[in-house]
Write a protein that holds these residues in place. Sequence first.
Motif, PDB file in Angstrom:
ATOM      1  N   HIS A   6      -9.012  -1.215  -0.541  1.00 13.35           N
ATOM      2  CA  HIS A   6      -7.857  -1.294  -1.422  1.00 13.35           C
ATOM      3  C   HIS A   6      -8.278  -1.156  -2.874  1.00 13.35           C
ATOM      4  O   HIS A   6      -7.641  -0.433  -3.664  1.00 13.35           O
TER       5      HIS A   6
ATOM      6  N   LEU B 283       2.149   1.752  -3.467  1.00 10.71           N
ATOM      7  CA  LEU B 283       1.097   2.301  -4.328  1.00 10.71           C
ATOM      8  C   LEU B 283       0.892   3.790  -4.044  1.00 10.71           C
ATOM      9  O   LEU B 283       0.738   4.607  -4.974  1.00 10.71           O
TER      10      LEU B 283
ATOM     11  N   TYR C  26      -9.386   2.412  -3.522  1.00 12.49           N
ATOM     12  CA  TYR C  26      -8.254   3.350  -3.502  1.00 12.49           C
ATOM     13  C   TYR C  26      -7.411   3.216  -4.761  1.00 12.49           C
ATOM     14  O   TYR C  26      -6.952   4.217  -5.338  1.00 12.49           O
ATOM     15  N   ALA C  27      -7.220   1.965  -5.218  1.00 17.11           N
ATOM     16  CA  ALA C  27      -6.444   1.761  -6.439  1.00 17.11           C
ATOM     17  C   ALA C  27      -7.145   2.371  -7.640  1.00 17.11           C
ATOM     18  O   ALA C  27      -6.493   2.875  -8.576  1.00 17.11           O
TER      19      ALA C  27
ATOM     20  N   LYS D 234       1.281   7.032  -6.528  1.00 15.72           N
ATOM     21  CA  LYS D 234       0.260   8.053  -6.673  1.00 15.72           C
ATOM     22  C   LYS D 234       0.828   9.445  -6.377  1.00 15.72           C
ATOM     23  O   LYS D 234       0.465  10.437  -7.023  1.00 15.72           O
TER      24      LYS D 234
ATOM     25  N   THR E 287       0.835  -1.207   0.000  1.00 15.44           N
ATOM     26  CA  THR E 287       0.000   0.000   0.000  1.00 15.44           C
ATOM     27  C   THR E 287       0.867   1.252   0.000  1.00 15.44           C
ATOM     28  O   THR E 287       0.559   2.248  -0.696  1.00 15.44           O
TER      29      THR E 287
END
Length: 506
Positions: free
Chosen positions: A428, A216, A431-432, A220, A213
Amino acid sequence: MPSMRHRVLARVWARLATVVLVALALSGCAVGPDYETPQLSMPDHWGGGRGATAEAAPLLQRWWRRLGDSVLDGLMEEAVAGNLDVATAKAKVRAARATYRQQVGALFPQVTGNASYTRGDNGGNVGSDGDVTVASTYTQYQAGLDASWELDLFGANRRGVEAAAYGSDAAVDDLDAALVTLVGDVATNYVDARGYQARIALARRTASAQRETAALTKRKLDAGGASALDAANAAGQAASTEADIPELEAAFAQSVHRLSVLTGREPAALAGRLERARPVPAPRLPVPKGIPAQVLTARPDVRAAERRLGQSTALVGQAEANRYPSISLAGTLNTTGTQVGDLARGSSISWSFGPTLTVPIFTGGQLKAAAELAEAERDQSFLAYRAAVLTALEDVENAAVSLGKQRQKAGRLAASAASYREAARLSHALYAAGSSSFLDVLTAERSLYTAETALIESRVAVATYYVALNKALGGGWDGAVDTATPVVVDQNTGPHFARLPAPAIQ
Protein backbone atom coordinates in the motif's frame (compact mmCIF):
# COMPACT_ATOMS: atom_id res chain seq x y z
CA MET A 1 -61.72 -68.16 77.36
CA PRO A 2 -61.16 -67.43 73.68
CA SER A 3 -64.21 -67.71 71.51
CA MET A 4 -64.64 -70.28 68.77
CA ARG A 5 -64.17 -67.50 66.22
CA HIS A 6 -60.82 -66.53 67.66
CA ARG A 7 -59.66 -70.15 67.74
CA VAL A 8 -60.58 -70.57 64.08
CA LEU A 9 -58.72 -67.42 63.09
CA ALA A 10 -55.71 -68.48 65.13
CA ARG A 11 -55.56 -71.84 63.36
CA VAL A 12 -55.84 -70.13 59.98
CA TRP A 13 -52.97 -67.73 60.66
CA ALA A 14 -50.82 -70.50 62.16
CA ARG A 15 -51.18 -72.60 59.03
CA LEU A 16 -50.48 -69.61 56.81
CA ALA A 17 -47.35 -68.84 58.81
CA THR A 18 -46.17 -72.43 58.44
CA VAL A 19 -46.67 -72.32 54.69
CA VAL A 20 -44.84 -69.00 54.45
CA LEU A 21 -41.84 -70.36 56.34
CA VAL A 22 -41.69 -73.43 54.11
CA ALA A 23 -41.95 -71.21 51.02
CA LEU A 24 -39.12 -69.00 52.20
CA ALA A 25 -36.96 -72.08 52.75
CA LEU A 26 -37.68 -73.36 49.26
CA SER A 27 -37.16 -70.05 47.43
CA GLY A 28 -33.47 -69.74 48.06
CA CYS A 29 -32.04 -70.37 44.59
CA ALA A 30 -32.09 -68.55 41.29
CA VAL A 31 -31.24 -70.32 38.06
CA GLY A 32 -29.27 -68.76 35.25
CA PRO A 33 -25.91 -66.97 35.09
CA ASP A 34 -24.87 -64.49 37.78
CA TYR A 35 -23.58 -61.29 36.20
CA GLU A 36 -20.03 -60.06 36.69
CA THR A 37 -18.57 -57.02 34.96
CA PRO A 38 -16.39 -58.33 32.11
CA GLN A 39 -12.69 -57.59 32.27
CA LEU A 40 -11.70 -56.15 28.92
CA SER A 41 -8.15 -55.83 27.69
CA MET A 42 -7.26 -52.13 27.58
CA PRO A 43 -4.10 -50.42 26.23
CA ASP A 44 -1.64 -49.10 28.79
CA HIS A 45 -1.28 -45.70 27.16
CA TRP A 46 -2.69 -43.54 24.41
CA GLY A 47 -1.28 -43.81 20.92
CA GLY A 48 -0.29 -40.23 20.16
CA GLY A 49 -1.29 -36.62 19.85
CA ARG A 50 0.67 -33.70 21.27
CA GLY A 51 -2.51 -31.97 22.40
CA ALA A 52 -2.61 -33.93 25.64
CA THR A 53 -0.47 -35.67 28.19
CA ALA A 54 -1.01 -39.26 29.21
CA GLU A 55 0.21 -39.02 32.81
CA ALA A 56 -2.16 -36.59 34.49
CA ALA A 57 -5.77 -37.42 35.28
CA PRO A 58 -8.31 -35.72 33.03
CA LEU A 59 -9.90 -32.54 34.35
CA LEU A 60 -13.52 -33.14 33.44
CA GLN A 61 -15.38 -31.02 35.99
CA ARG A 62 -17.04 -28.09 34.20
CA TRP A 63 -14.33 -28.26 31.56
CA TRP A 64 -15.90 -25.49 29.47
CA ARG A 65 -15.02 -22.96 32.16
CA ARG A 66 -11.40 -23.27 31.07
CA LEU A 67 -12.47 -21.53 27.86
CA GLY A 68 -12.84 -18.37 29.95
CA ASP A 69 -16.17 -17.17 28.54
CA SER A 70 -18.86 -16.13 31.02
CA VAL A 71 -21.57 -16.06 28.35
CA LEU A 72 -20.86 -19.70 27.52
CA ASP A 73 -21.00 -20.58 31.23
CA GLY A 74 -24.47 -19.05 31.47
CA LEU A 75 -25.70 -20.86 28.37
CA MET A 76 -24.58 -24.17 29.86
CA GLU A 77 -26.68 -23.59 32.97
CA GLU A 78 -29.73 -22.71 30.89
CA ALA A 79 -29.29 -25.64 28.50
CA VAL A 80 -29.10 -28.20 31.31
CA ALA A 81 -32.27 -26.73 32.83
CA GLY A 82 -34.29 -26.48 29.62
CA ASN A 83 -33.04 -28.89 26.97
CA LEU A 84 -35.76 -31.22 25.72
CA ASP A 85 -33.50 -34.21 25.08
CA VAL A 86 -32.32 -34.00 28.69
CA ALA A 87 -35.93 -33.69 29.82
CA THR A 88 -36.75 -36.86 27.88
CA ALA A 89 -33.82 -38.68 29.49
CA LYS A 90 -35.02 -37.58 32.94
CA ALA A 91 -38.48 -38.94 32.21
CA LYS A 92 -36.91 -42.25 31.18
CA VAL A 93 -35.06 -42.39 34.49
CA ARG A 94 -38.35 -41.98 36.35
CA ALA A 95 -39.93 -44.68 34.18
CA ALA A 96 -37.02 -47.08 34.82
CA ARG A 97 -37.25 -46.51 38.58
CA ALA A 98 -40.99 -47.12 38.50
CA THR A 99 -40.39 -50.35 36.58
CA TYR A 100 -37.92 -51.41 39.25
CA ARG A 101 -40.45 -50.78 42.01
CA GLN A 102 -43.03 -52.79 40.06
CA GLN A 103 -40.64 -55.73 39.84
CA VAL A 104 -39.86 -55.54 43.55
CA GLY A 105 -43.58 -55.62 44.32
CA ALA A 106 -43.89 -58.98 42.56
CA LEU A 107 -41.72 -60.57 45.27
CA PHE A 108 -44.31 -59.95 47.97
CA PRO A 109 -47.76 -61.43 48.62
CA GLN A 110 -50.59 -59.64 46.90
CA VAL A 111 -53.51 -58.95 49.26
CA THR A 112 -56.83 -57.38 48.29
CA GLY A 113 -59.80 -56.60 50.44
CA ASN A 114 -63.45 -56.71 49.49
CA ALA A 115 -66.72 -55.71 51.06
CA SER A 116 -70.32 -55.93 49.88
CA TYR A 117 -73.82 -55.01 50.95
CA THR A 118 -76.87 -56.84 49.62
CA ARG A 119 -80.54 -56.01 50.12
CA GLY A 120 -83.01 -58.43 48.53
CA ASP A 121 -86.23 -60.43 48.63
CA ASN A 122 -86.25 -64.20 48.13
CA GLY A 123 -89.78 -64.15 46.68
CA GLY A 124 -91.40 -66.10 49.54
CA ASN A 125 -93.85 -63.40 50.70
CA VAL A 126 -96.86 -65.01 48.90
CA GLY A 127 -98.08 -68.43 50.00
CA SER A 128 -99.24 -71.28 47.74
CA ASP A 129 -102.91 -70.60 48.58
CA GLY A 130 -102.55 -66.98 47.66
CA ASP A 131 -102.40 -65.71 51.22
CA VAL A 132 -99.93 -62.94 51.90
CA THR A 133 -97.25 -63.98 54.36
CA VAL A 134 -94.61 -61.98 56.19
CA ALA A 135 -92.25 -60.26 53.79
CA SER A 136 -89.04 -62.30 53.37
CA THR A 137 -86.65 -59.51 52.59
CA TYR A 138 -83.12 -59.87 53.86
CA THR A 139 -79.96 -57.81 54.39
CA GLN A 140 -76.45 -59.21 54.10
CA TYR A 141 -73.05 -57.69 54.78
CA GLN A 142 -69.89 -59.42 53.67
CA ALA A 143 -66.17 -58.60 54.04
CA GLY A 144 -63.10 -60.57 53.22
CA LEU A 145 -59.47 -60.78 52.15
CA ASP A 146 -57.94 -62.47 49.12
CA ALA A 147 -54.24 -63.18 49.11
CA SER A 148 -51.89 -64.76 46.60
CA TRP A 149 -48.15 -65.25 46.49
CA GLU A 150 -45.86 -66.77 43.90
CA LEU A 151 -43.07 -68.53 45.77
CA ASP A 152 -40.45 -67.75 43.08
CA LEU A 153 -38.70 -71.05 43.70
CA PHE A 154 -36.26 -70.67 40.81
CA GLY A 155 -35.79 -66.90 40.93
CA ALA A 156 -37.77 -65.69 37.94
CA ASN A 157 -39.07 -62.66 39.83
CA ARG A 158 -35.73 -62.01 41.49
CA ARG A 159 -34.02 -62.04 38.10
CA GLY A 160 -36.66 -59.59 36.94
CA VAL A 161 -35.80 -57.28 39.84
CA GLU A 162 -32.12 -57.63 39.01
CA ALA A 163 -32.75 -56.77 35.36
CA ALA A 164 -34.87 -53.77 36.33
CA ALA A 165 -32.12 -52.51 38.65
CA TYR A 166 -29.57 -52.71 35.83
CA GLY A 167 -32.05 -50.99 33.54
CA SER A 168 -32.51 -48.19 36.05
CA ASP A 169 -28.74 -47.74 36.28
CA ALA A 170 -28.54 -47.64 32.48
CA ALA A 171 -31.24 -44.96 32.34
CA VAL A 172 -29.22 -42.78 34.72
CA ASP A 173 -26.14 -43.31 32.56
CA ASP A 174 -28.19 -42.38 29.49
CA LEU A 175 -29.11 -39.15 31.24
CA ASP A 176 -25.42 -38.47 31.88
CA ALA A 177 -24.70 -39.25 28.22
CA ALA A 178 -27.39 -36.79 27.14
CA LEU A 179 -25.75 -34.15 29.33
CA VAL A 180 -22.32 -34.90 27.85
CA THR A 181 -23.75 -34.53 24.36
CA LEU A 182 -25.61 -31.37 25.32
CA VAL A 183 -22.67 -29.47 26.81
CA GLY A 184 -20.54 -30.53 23.86
CA ASP A 185 -23.13 -29.29 21.36
CA VAL A 186 -23.60 -26.00 23.21
CA ALA A 187 -19.85 -25.37 23.32
CA THR A 188 -19.34 -26.34 19.66
CA ASN A 189 -22.15 -24.13 18.38
CA TYR A 190 -21.03 -21.26 20.59
CA VAL A 191 -17.49 -21.51 19.23
CA ASP A 192 -18.88 -21.61 15.69
CA ALA A 193 -20.99 -18.52 16.37
CA ARG A 194 -18.01 -16.53 17.65
CA GLY A 195 -15.97 -17.75 14.70
CA TYR A 196 -18.56 -16.47 12.25
CA GLN A 197 -18.64 -13.15 14.06
CA ALA A 198 -14.87 -12.88 13.77
CA ARG A 199 -15.01 -13.67 10.06
CA ILE A 200 -17.80 -11.14 9.51
CA ALA A 201 -15.72 -8.46 11.25
CA LEU A 202 -12.67 -9.45 9.17
CA ALA A 203 -14.65 -9.29 5.93
CA ARG A 204 -15.97 -5.85 6.81
CA ARG A 205 -12.52 -4.53 7.74
CA THR A 206 -11.00 -6.02 4.61
CA ALA A 207 -13.77 -4.70 2.36
CA SER A 208 -13.39 -1.23 3.89
CA ALA A 209 -9.64 -1.28 3.24
CA GLN A 210 -10.23 -2.50 -0.30
CA ARG A 211 -12.74 0.28 -0.89
CA GLU A 212 -10.09 2.77 0.18
CA THR A 213 -7.68 1.14 -2.26
CA ALA A 214 -10.33 1.34 -4.98
CA ALA A 215 -10.84 5.06 -4.24
CA LEU A 216 -7.09 5.65 -4.41
CA THR A 217 -6.93 3.79 -7.72
CA LYS A 218 -9.82 5.90 -9.06
CA ARG A 219 -7.95 9.07 -8.15
CA LYS A 220 -4.84 7.74 -9.87
CA LEU A 221 -6.95 6.90 -12.90
CA ASP A 222 -8.31 10.42 -13.01
CA ALA A 223 -4.77 11.73 -12.73
CA GLY A 224 -3.50 9.40 -15.41
CA GLY A 225 -1.42 7.34 -13.01
CA ALA A 226 -3.49 4.12 -13.19
CA SER A 227 -5.37 2.17 -15.79
CA ALA A 228 -9.07 1.50 -15.98
CA LEU A 229 -8.21 -2.19 -15.52
CA ASP A 230 -6.66 -1.43 -12.14
CA ALA A 231 -9.72 0.53 -11.07
CA ALA A 232 -12.05 -2.26 -12.15
CA ASN A 233 -9.98 -4.90 -10.35
CA ALA A 234 -9.92 -2.80 -7.17
CA ALA A 235 -13.70 -2.31 -7.16
CA GLY A 236 -14.32 -5.96 -8.05
CA GLN A 237 -12.15 -7.27 -5.21
CA ALA A 238 -13.95 -5.08 -2.66
CA ALA A 239 -17.34 -6.26 -3.92
CA SER A 240 -16.19 -9.89 -3.81
CA THR A 241 -15.16 -9.55 -0.19
CA GLU A 242 -18.44 -7.86 0.69
CA ALA A 243 -20.30 -10.76 -0.94
CA ASP A 244 -18.94 -13.09 1.77
CA ILE A 245 -20.71 -11.16 4.51
CA PRO A 246 -24.36 -12.27 3.92
CA GLU A 247 -23.37 -15.93 3.84
CA LEU A 248 -21.40 -15.56 7.07
CA GLU A 249 -24.29 -13.72 8.70
CA ALA A 250 -26.64 -16.56 7.74
CA ALA A 251 -24.26 -19.13 9.23
CA PHE A 252 -24.00 -17.07 12.41
CA ALA A 253 -27.79 -16.86 12.66
CA GLN A 254 -28.07 -20.64 12.25
CA SER A 255 -25.61 -21.21 15.11
CA VAL A 256 -27.61 -18.84 17.32
CA HIS A 257 -30.81 -20.66 16.39
CA ARG A 258 -29.25 -24.00 17.32
CA LEU A 259 -28.07 -22.63 20.65
CA SER A 260 -31.55 -21.31 21.39
CA VAL A 261 -33.16 -24.67 20.66
CA LEU A 262 -30.53 -26.45 22.77
CA THR A 263 -31.61 -24.30 25.72
CA GLY A 264 -35.26 -25.22 25.11
CA ARG A 265 -36.29 -21.90 23.60
CA GLU A 266 -37.55 -20.69 20.26
CA PRO A 267 -34.81 -20.25 17.61
CA ALA A 268 -34.53 -16.44 17.80
CA ALA A 269 -34.53 -16.24 21.61
CA LEU A 270 -30.76 -15.64 21.94
CA ALA A 271 -30.30 -13.37 18.91
CA GLY A 272 -30.11 -10.15 20.89
CA ARG A 273 -28.01 -11.66 23.64
CA LEU A 274 -25.32 -12.96 21.26
CA GLU A 275 -25.38 -10.02 18.89
CA ARG A 276 -22.40 -8.36 20.56
CA ALA A 277 -19.23 -9.95 19.22
CA ARG A 278 -16.78 -11.71 21.51
CA PRO A 279 -13.45 -13.40 20.70
CA VAL A 280 -13.29 -17.04 19.71
CA PRO A 281 -12.80 -18.93 23.00
CA ALA A 282 -9.20 -20.08 23.44
CA PRO A 283 -8.77 -23.24 25.55
CA ARG A 284 -6.07 -23.74 28.12
CA LEU A 285 -3.66 -26.33 26.79
CA PRO A 286 -2.43 -29.03 27.06
CA VAL A 287 -5.37 -31.21 28.04
CA PRO A 288 -4.60 -34.23 30.29
CA LYS A 289 -6.13 -37.49 29.08
CA GLY A 290 -5.37 -39.87 31.92
CA ILE A 291 -5.15 -43.55 30.99
CA PRO A 292 -7.34 -45.47 28.52
CA ALA A 293 -8.97 -47.59 31.23
CA GLN A 294 -10.60 -44.48 32.68
CA VAL A 295 -13.06 -44.30 29.79
CA LEU A 296 -14.79 -47.36 31.30
CA THR A 297 -16.02 -45.26 34.20
CA ALA A 298 -15.87 -41.73 32.80
CA ARG A 299 -17.86 -42.29 29.62
CA PRO A 300 -21.58 -42.60 30.46
CA ASP A 301 -22.38 -44.33 27.16
CA VAL A 302 -19.84 -47.04 28.05
CA ARG A 303 -21.30 -47.37 31.54
CA ALA A 304 -24.80 -47.64 30.07
CA ALA A 305 -23.68 -50.38 27.68
CA GLU A 306 -22.15 -52.32 30.58
CA ARG A 307 -25.34 -51.99 32.65
CA ARG A 308 -27.44 -53.22 29.73
CA LEU A 309 -25.17 -56.24 29.51
CA GLY A 310 -25.99 -56.94 33.15
CA GLN A 311 -29.68 -56.46 32.42
CA SER A 312 -29.67 -58.89 29.52
CA THR A 313 -27.74 -61.42 31.62
CA ALA A 314 -30.40 -61.27 34.33
CA LEU A 315 -33.09 -61.77 31.70
CA VAL A 316 -31.36 -65.00 30.68
CA GLY A 317 -31.90 -66.28 34.21
CA GLN A 318 -35.52 -65.18 34.14
CA ALA A 319 -36.12 -67.03 30.87
CA GLU A 320 -34.48 -70.15 32.29
CA ALA A 321 -36.60 -69.97 35.43
CA ASN A 322 -39.76 -69.89 33.34
CA ARG A 323 -38.93 -73.43 32.15
CA TYR A 324 -39.21 -74.79 35.70
CA PRO A 325 -42.34 -75.55 37.73
CA SER A 326 -43.87 -72.72 39.71
CA ILE A 327 -45.82 -72.78 42.97
CA SER A 328 -48.20 -70.12 44.15
CA LEU A 329 -50.26 -69.83 47.30
CA ALA A 330 -53.77 -68.48 47.35
CA GLY A 331 -56.08 -67.92 50.28
CA THR A 332 -59.37 -66.27 51.12
CA LEU A 333 -61.01 -65.24 54.36
CA ASN A 334 -64.65 -64.09 54.36
CA THR A 335 -67.11 -63.11 57.05
CA THR A 336 -70.85 -62.67 56.51
CA GLY A 337 -73.54 -61.16 58.72
CA THR A 338 -76.94 -59.54 58.65
CA GLN A 339 -75.65 -56.39 60.34
CA VAL A 340 -72.43 -54.45 60.02
CA GLY A 341 -71.63 -55.10 63.68
CA ASP A 342 -72.00 -58.84 63.17
CA LEU A 343 -68.94 -58.91 60.89
CA ALA A 344 -66.79 -58.60 63.99
CA ARG A 345 -68.60 -61.05 66.30
CA GLY A 346 -71.84 -62.78 65.29
CA SER A 347 -71.09 -63.61 61.68
CA SER A 348 -70.22 -66.76 59.81
CA ILE A 349 -66.62 -67.22 58.73
CA SER A 350 -65.38 -69.06 55.69
CA TRP A 351 -61.78 -69.51 54.65
CA SER A 352 -59.63 -71.44 52.26
CA PHE A 353 -55.99 -71.59 51.29
CA GLY A 354 -53.65 -73.90 49.48
CA PRO A 355 -50.83 -74.15 46.97
CA THR A 356 -51.10 -74.36 43.18
CA LEU A 357 -48.41 -76.18 41.22
CA THR A 358 -47.89 -75.25 37.58
CA VAL A 359 -45.63 -77.48 35.49
CA PRO A 360 -44.76 -76.62 31.87
CA ILE A 361 -45.24 -80.03 30.24
CA PHE A 362 -45.48 -79.18 26.56
CA THR A 363 -45.20 -75.66 25.11
CA GLY A 364 -44.07 -76.46 21.59
CA GLY A 365 -40.51 -75.35 22.34
CA GLN A 366 -41.52 -71.78 23.17
CA LEU A 367 -39.85 -71.62 26.57
CA LYS A 368 -36.59 -73.06 25.27
CA ALA A 369 -36.67 -70.65 22.35
CA ALA A 370 -37.28 -67.77 24.78
CA ALA A 371 -34.19 -68.80 26.76
CA GLU A 372 -32.11 -69.02 23.59
CA LEU A 373 -33.41 -65.61 22.52
CA ALA A 374 -32.37 -64.13 25.87
CA GLU A 375 -28.89 -65.65 25.48
CA ALA A 376 -28.55 -64.23 21.97
CA GLU A 377 -29.59 -60.79 23.20
CA ARG A 378 -27.08 -61.11 26.05
CA ASP A 379 -24.35 -61.82 23.49
CA GLN A 380 -25.45 -58.79 21.46
CA SER A 381 -25.23 -56.65 24.58
CA PHE A 382 -21.70 -57.87 25.21
CA LEU A 383 -20.66 -56.99 21.67
CA ALA A 384 -22.34 -53.60 22.01
CA TYR A 385 -20.35 -53.02 25.20
CA ARG A 386 -17.08 -53.89 23.49
CA ALA A 387 -18.00 -51.66 20.55
CA ALA A 388 -18.78 -48.78 22.92
CA VAL A 389 -15.37 -49.15 24.56
CA LEU A 390 -13.54 -49.23 21.23
CA THR A 391 -15.51 -46.24 19.97
CA ALA A 392 -14.64 -44.32 23.13
CA LEU A 393 -10.95 -45.06 22.69
CA GLU A 394 -11.15 -44.05 19.04
CA ASP A 395 -12.91 -40.79 19.90
CA VAL A 396 -10.19 -39.83 22.36
CA GLU A 397 -7.36 -40.74 20.00
CA ASN A 398 -8.90 -38.86 17.07
CA ALA A 399 -9.70 -35.74 19.09
CA ALA A 400 -6.24 -35.68 20.70
CA VAL A 401 -4.41 -36.04 17.38
CA SER A 402 -6.62 -33.46 15.69
CA LEU A 403 -6.18 -31.00 18.55
CA GLY A 404 -2.40 -31.36 18.54
CA LYS A 405 -2.07 -30.99 14.76
CA GLN A 406 -4.50 -28.10 14.63
CA ARG A 407 -2.48 -26.27 17.26
CA GLN A 408 0.59 -26.61 15.05
CA LYS A 409 -1.39 -25.38 12.07
CA ALA A 410 -2.71 -22.38 14.00
CA GLY A 411 0.81 -21.39 14.99
CA ARG A 412 2.02 -21.45 11.40
CA LEU A 413 -1.07 -19.61 10.17
CA ALA A 414 -0.50 -16.89 12.76
CA ALA A 415 3.03 -16.41 11.39
CA SER A 416 1.69 -16.46 7.84
CA ALA A 417 -0.97 -13.84 8.61
CA ALA A 418 1.63 -11.60 10.27
CA SER A 419 3.86 -11.79 7.19
CA TYR A 420 1.00 -11.07 4.79
CA ARG A 421 -0.11 -8.19 7.00
CA GLU A 422 3.33 -6.61 6.67
CA ALA A 423 3.37 -7.31 2.92
CA ALA A 424 0.00 -5.59 2.53
CA ARG A 425 1.19 -2.57 4.49
CA LEU A 426 4.34 -2.23 2.37
CA SER A 427 2.51 -2.72 -0.92
CA HIS A 428 0.00 0.00 0.00
CA ALA A 429 2.77 2.42 0.92
CA LEU A 430 4.73 1.73 -2.26
CA TYR A 431 1.61 1.95 -4.43
CA ALA A 432 0.60 5.27 -2.88
CA ALA A 433 4.10 6.57 -3.58
CA GLY A 434 3.96 5.30 -7.14
CA SER A 435 6.78 2.81 -6.61
CA SER A 436 4.70 -0.35 -7.02
CA SER A 437 2.06 -1.66 -9.38
CA PHE A 438 -1.54 -2.23 -8.42
CA LEU A 439 -1.08 -5.94 -9.06
CA ASP A 440 1.19 -6.10 -6.01
CA VAL A 441 -1.49 -4.42 -3.89
CA LEU A 442 -4.21 -6.70 -5.27
CA THR A 443 -2.19 -9.81 -4.55
CA ALA A 444 -1.19 -8.67 -1.06
CA GLU A 445 -4.76 -7.80 -0.03
CA ARG A 446 -6.15 -11.06 -1.37
CA SER A 447 -3.42 -13.10 0.33
CA LEU A 448 -3.90 -11.29 3.64
CA TYR A 449 -7.64 -11.87 3.62
CA THR A 450 -7.17 -15.54 2.86
CA ALA A 451 -4.51 -15.95 5.56
CA GLU A 452 -6.54 -14.19 8.26
CA THR A 453 -9.65 -16.20 7.34
CA ALA A 454 -7.67 -19.42 7.61
CA LEU A 455 -6.27 -18.30 10.99
CA ILE A 456 -9.77 -17.66 12.38
CA GLU A 457 -10.98 -21.02 11.07
CA SER A 458 -7.99 -22.73 12.66
CA ARG A 459 -8.65 -21.09 16.02
CA VAL A 460 -12.25 -22.24 15.79
CA ALA A 461 -11.00 -25.74 14.97
CA VAL A 462 -8.65 -25.75 17.99
CA ALA A 463 -11.54 -24.86 20.29
CA THR A 464 -13.80 -27.40 18.55
CA TYR A 465 -11.28 -30.22 18.97
CA TYR A 466 -10.80 -29.18 22.58
CA VAL A 467 -14.54 -29.63 23.05
CA ALA A 468 -14.42 -32.96 21.21
CA LEU A 469 -11.57 -34.24 23.40
CA ASN A 470 -13.34 -33.37 26.63
CA LYS A 471 -16.53 -34.93 25.30
CA ALA A 472 -14.64 -38.08 24.27
CA LEU A 473 -13.13 -38.34 27.75
CA GLY A 474 -16.63 -38.25 29.23
CA GLY A 475 -16.63 -34.70 30.52
CA GLY A 476 -20.12 -33.31 31.05
CA TRP A 477 -22.41 -31.80 33.61
CA ASP A 478 -21.28 -32.79 37.09
CA GLY A 479 -24.01 -31.06 39.08
CA ALA A 480 -27.03 -32.86 40.52
CA VAL A 481 -30.29 -32.57 38.61
CA ASP A 482 -33.72 -33.52 39.83
CA THR A 483 -34.97 -36.59 38.00
CA ALA A 484 -37.95 -37.18 40.27
CA THR A 485 -39.80 -33.96 39.45
CA PRO A 486 -41.83 -33.95 36.22
CA VAL A 487 -41.09 -31.26 33.67
CA VAL A 488 -42.69 -27.86 34.34
CA VAL A 489 -43.62 -25.98 31.20
CA ASP A 490 -43.66 -22.20 31.36
CA GLN A 491 -44.93 -20.42 28.27
CA ASN A 492 -42.38 -17.64 28.74
CA THR A 493 -39.24 -19.47 29.80
CA GLY A 494 -39.86 -22.99 28.55
CA PRO A 495 -39.38 -26.28 30.42
CA HIS A 496 -37.16 -26.28 33.47
CA PHE A 497 -36.21 -28.47 36.41
CA ALA A 498 -35.20 -27.85 39.97
CA ARG A 499 -31.58 -28.74 40.67
CA LEU A 500 -31.95 -31.15 43.55
CA PRO A 501 -30.06 -34.34 44.40
CA ALA A 502 -31.41 -37.29 42.42
CA PRO A 503 -32.90 -40.09 44.52
CA ALA A 504 -30.67 -43.13 44.90
CA ILE A 505 -31.62 -46.32 43.11
CA GLN A 506 -32.42 -49.00 45.63
